[in-house]
Design a protein around this motif. Structure first.
Motif, short mmCIF file in Angstrom:
data_model
loop_
_atom_site.label_atom_id
_atom_site.label_comp_id
_atom_site.label_asym_id
_atom_site.label_seq_id
_atom_site.Cartn_x
_atom_site.Cartn_y
_atom_site.Cartn_z
N ILE A 99 14.29 -3.41 -3.23
CA ILE A 99 12.26 -4.69 -2.69
C ILE A 99 11.33 -3.31 -3.34
N ILE A 100 10.32 -3.60 -4.14
CA ILE A 100 9.87 -1.82 -4.07
C ILE A 100 8.52 -2.75 -4.71
N THR A 101 7.85 -1.24 -4.59
CA THR A 101 5.62 -2.00 -4.49
C THR A 101 5.46 -1.69 -5.65
N LEU A 102 4.92 -2.62 -5.79
CA LEU A 102 3.82 -2.15 -7.27
C LEU A 102 1.98 -2.12 -6.65
N PHE A 103 1.77 -1.26 -7.94
CA PHE A 103 0.03 -0.86 -7.67
C PHE A 103 -0.36 -1.32 -8.40
N PHE A 104 -1.76 -2.19 -8.05
CA PHE A 104 -2.59 -2.39 -9.38
C PHE A 104 -3.49 -2.17 -9.28
N HIS A 105 -4.64 -2.39 -10.89
CA HIS A 105 -5.67 -1.75 -10.93
C HIS A 105 -6.15 -2.93 -11.47
N LEU A 106 -7.62 -3.94 -10.88
CA LEU A 106 -7.43 -5.08 -12.17
C LEU A 106 -9.08 -5.28 -11.60
N ILE A 110 1.30 -7.83 0.28
CA ILE A 110 0.02 -8.15 -0.12
C ILE A 110 -1.19 -7.55 0.33
N HIS A 111 -1.60 -6.41 -0.41
CA HIS A 111 -3.01 -5.60 0.12
C HIS A 111 -4.01 -5.25 -0.84
N GLN A 112 -5.18 -6.41 -0.47
CA GLN A 112 -6.39 -5.75 -1.37
C GLN A 112 -7.44 -5.07 -1.08
N THR A 115 -1.88 -3.89 -4.18
CA THR A 115 -0.69 -3.42 -3.57
C THR A 115 0.27 -3.93 -3.54
N ILE A 116 1.64 -5.04 -3.98
CA ILE A 116 2.64 -5.79 -3.37
C ILE A 116 3.55 -5.61 -3.31
N SER A 117 4.57 -5.55 -1.95
CA SER A 117 6.26 -5.14 -2.12
C SER A 117 6.94 -6.28 -2.28
N LEU A 118 7.47 -6.52 -3.28
CA LEU A 118 8.35 -7.92 -3.56
C LEU A 118 9.57 -8.00 -3.34
N ASN A 119 10.42 -7.89 -3.05
CA ASN A 119 12.31 -8.06 -3.34
C ASN A 119 12.69 -8.80 -4.25
N ILE A 120 13.12 -8.25 -5.51
CA ILE A 120 13.54 -8.49 -6.60
C ILE A 120 14.93 -8.88 -6.65
N ILE A 143 4.85 1.38 -10.26
CA ILE A 143 5.80 0.94 -9.87
C ILE A 143 5.25 2.64 -8.50
N LEU A 144 5.01 2.13 -7.00
CA LEU A 144 4.49 3.30 -6.25
C LEU A 144 5.65 4.06 -5.42
N SER A 145 7.12 2.73 -5.10
CA SER A 145 8.64 3.38 -4.33
C SER A 145 9.60 2.02 -4.69
N SER A 146 10.46 1.82 -4.96
CA SER A 146 11.90 0.79 -4.71
C SER A 146 12.25 2.27 -3.36
N GLY A 147 12.72 0.64 -3.02
CA GLY A 147 13.71 0.94 -1.49
C GLY A 147 13.72 0.29 -0.94
N ALA A 148 14.75 0.10 -0.13
CA ALA A 148 15.21 -1.51 0.72
C ALA A 148 14.35 -0.65 1.95
#
Length: 149
Positions: A70-77, A101-103, A114-119, A144-149
């Motif tokens: 599971i990772i959390t990604l941050f986007f500025h769009l 998802i948080h916008q 910010t999205i957290s996703l299972n990879i 990549i904000l975090s990578s943790g289960a």
């Protein structure tokens, strides 16, 4: 290598510069609740805060990356019609399972997502997925904000 290509390497810890090793220590102190802030962790390890911010998204313990699905990604769009759905479609096409998802409300035509996703079931390498996301013309930044289960 292409400019700005994010490729991941496995490097033995004693080959890392001291600032990268200290960054890992600060991240561990924060994760375990041994310090309450980056400032406190950096002070405790003798690392400058600027060095921490420089390396925080670039170094990870091997065990954490190996076990993490599971990772959390941050986007500025850019705030344009269809940007979020295109972003989500790109992740879904790679086999990523979006968990949260948080916008933010767009300000001056830009929004943070910010999205957290299972990879666990992605069909491409993580660096390839991030590269694909960065290629979208409406995305200014991916982290990549975090990578943790």
């Amino acid at each position: 290598m292409k400019k700005n290509e994010e490729t991941f390497y496995l490097v033995r810890g004693d080959f890392l510069p001291e600032a990268m090793r200290k960054t890992l220590v600060v991240k561990e102190l924060l994760e375990r609740g041994k310090v309450e802030s980056i400032f406190e962790g950096a002070k405790q390890t003798g690392l400058s805060r600027s060095a921490f911010y420089k390396y925080r998204d670039a170094v990870f313990p091997f065990q954490a990356m190996q076990q993490t699905r599971i990772i959390t990604l941050f986007f500025h769009l850019e705030d344009r019609s269809g940007t979020l759905s295109t972003l989500l479609a790109t992740v879904a096409e790679a086999g990523g399972n979006i968990l949260t998802i948080h916008q933010t409300i767009p300000i001056h035509g830009k929004a943070n997502v910010t999205i957290s996703l299972n990879i666990e079931n992605i069909t491409v390498e993580l660096d390839t997925l991030i590269s694909r996301l960065k290629q979208q013309d409406f995305i200014d930044r991916v982290e990549i904000l975090s990578s943790g289960a």
